[in-house]
Write an enzyme that holds these catalytic residues in place. Sequence first.
Site, PDB file in Angstrom:
ATOM      1  N   ASP A   1      11.399  -9.928  -1.262  1.00 19.83           N
ATOM      2  CA  ASP A   1      10.460  -8.886  -1.669  1.00 19.83           C
ATOM      3  C   ASP A   1      11.015  -7.536  -1.223  1.00 19.83           C
ATOM      4  O   ASP A   1      11.562  -7.416  -0.129  1.00 19.83           O
ATOM      5  CB  ASP A   1       9.073  -9.121  -1.091  1.00 19.83           C
ATOM      6  CG  ASP A   1       8.041  -8.389  -1.921  1.00 19.83           C
ATOM      7  OD1 ASP A   1       7.784  -8.805  -3.062  1.00 19.83           O
ATOM      8  OD2 ASP A   1       7.528  -7.350  -1.447  1.00 19.83           O
TER       9      ASP A   1
ATOM     10  N   TYR B   1      13.732   1.236  -9.451  1.00 16.20           N
ATOM     11  CA  TYR B   1      13.795   2.625  -8.986  1.00 16.20           C
ATOM     12  C   TYR B   1      15.224   3.149  -8.866  1.00 16.20           C
ATOM     13  O   TYR B   1      15.426   4.272  -8.395  1.00 16.20           O
ATOM     14  CB  TYR B   1      13.099   2.734  -7.610  1.00 16.20           C
ATOM     15  CG  TYR B   1      11.606   2.525  -7.665  1.00 16.20           C
ATOM     16  CD1 TYR B   1      10.735   3.588  -7.912  1.00 16.20           C
ATOM     17  CD2 TYR B   1      11.053   1.268  -7.461  1.00 16.20           C
ATOM     18  CE1 TYR B   1       9.363   3.405  -7.955  1.00 16.20           C
ATOM     19  CE2 TYR B   1       9.674   1.067  -7.504  1.00 16.20           C
ATOM     20  CZ  TYR B   1       8.841   2.140  -7.754  1.00 16.20           C
ATOM     21  OH  TYR B   1       7.474   1.951  -7.799  1.00 16.20           O
TER      22      TYR B   1
END
Length: 197
Positions: free
Chosen positions: A76, A153
């Site tokens: 994660d 991102y």
Amino acid sequence: MRVLFVTGNQNKVAEAYGILSPLGFYVEQLFIGGKAPNLVEPQAEEIEEIAKYKLEQAVSLTMGTEFENEAVLVEDSGLFIDSLSGFPGPYSSFVKETIGLSGILSLMSGETDRGAEFRAVAAVHFKGKIMTCTGVCRGFVSENISGDSGFGYDPIFIPEEANGRTCAQLSPLEKSSISHRGFALKGVSELLNPPSK
Ligand code: IMP
């Protein structure tokens, strides 16, 4: 040794493959019944907690299958922006899908403190043991969206060591040599296969 990566994100699989292959691990995306299992992401303040919860689900999915004795990996990640008190952090996925990269740049419009970091927690289950490792990549949020490699991102995150280039302007090898994922996965590889003394 084979490592089964439980994720729906092909980009993460490709990066993990590139990072772990030279270290002697063979990364494969886990498919059960021909499908990548859909892991539930809990709402939590810490990505460590999210990774552990995802690992519990992944392990229970492999129990009783041909994969139960193999190394199972989950990961994660999140982008933590200093001037936004760590936002979006554990909410990075949701924020990317909703306001997107341009939304983040708008939130930071006029902000001179552009410091941020990407964090990844890799968690592996092997032979009844759980091993986790966190990787951090310090950098800055760019003023503009630049570059077209990578994912997520990458077009707005400039690692400190990247000479002003966003992750999306780096080659996969360059990115992984300094990335949160690179550090987290190398850490986990050492736990799986400690260097002999
Ligand atoms: P998750 O780990 O899949 O929950 O990722 C959270 C968010 O961060 C998603 O929007 C991903 O696309 C993004 N993300 C994860 N890793 C990276 C990366 O290495 N570079 C850029 N974005 C990433």
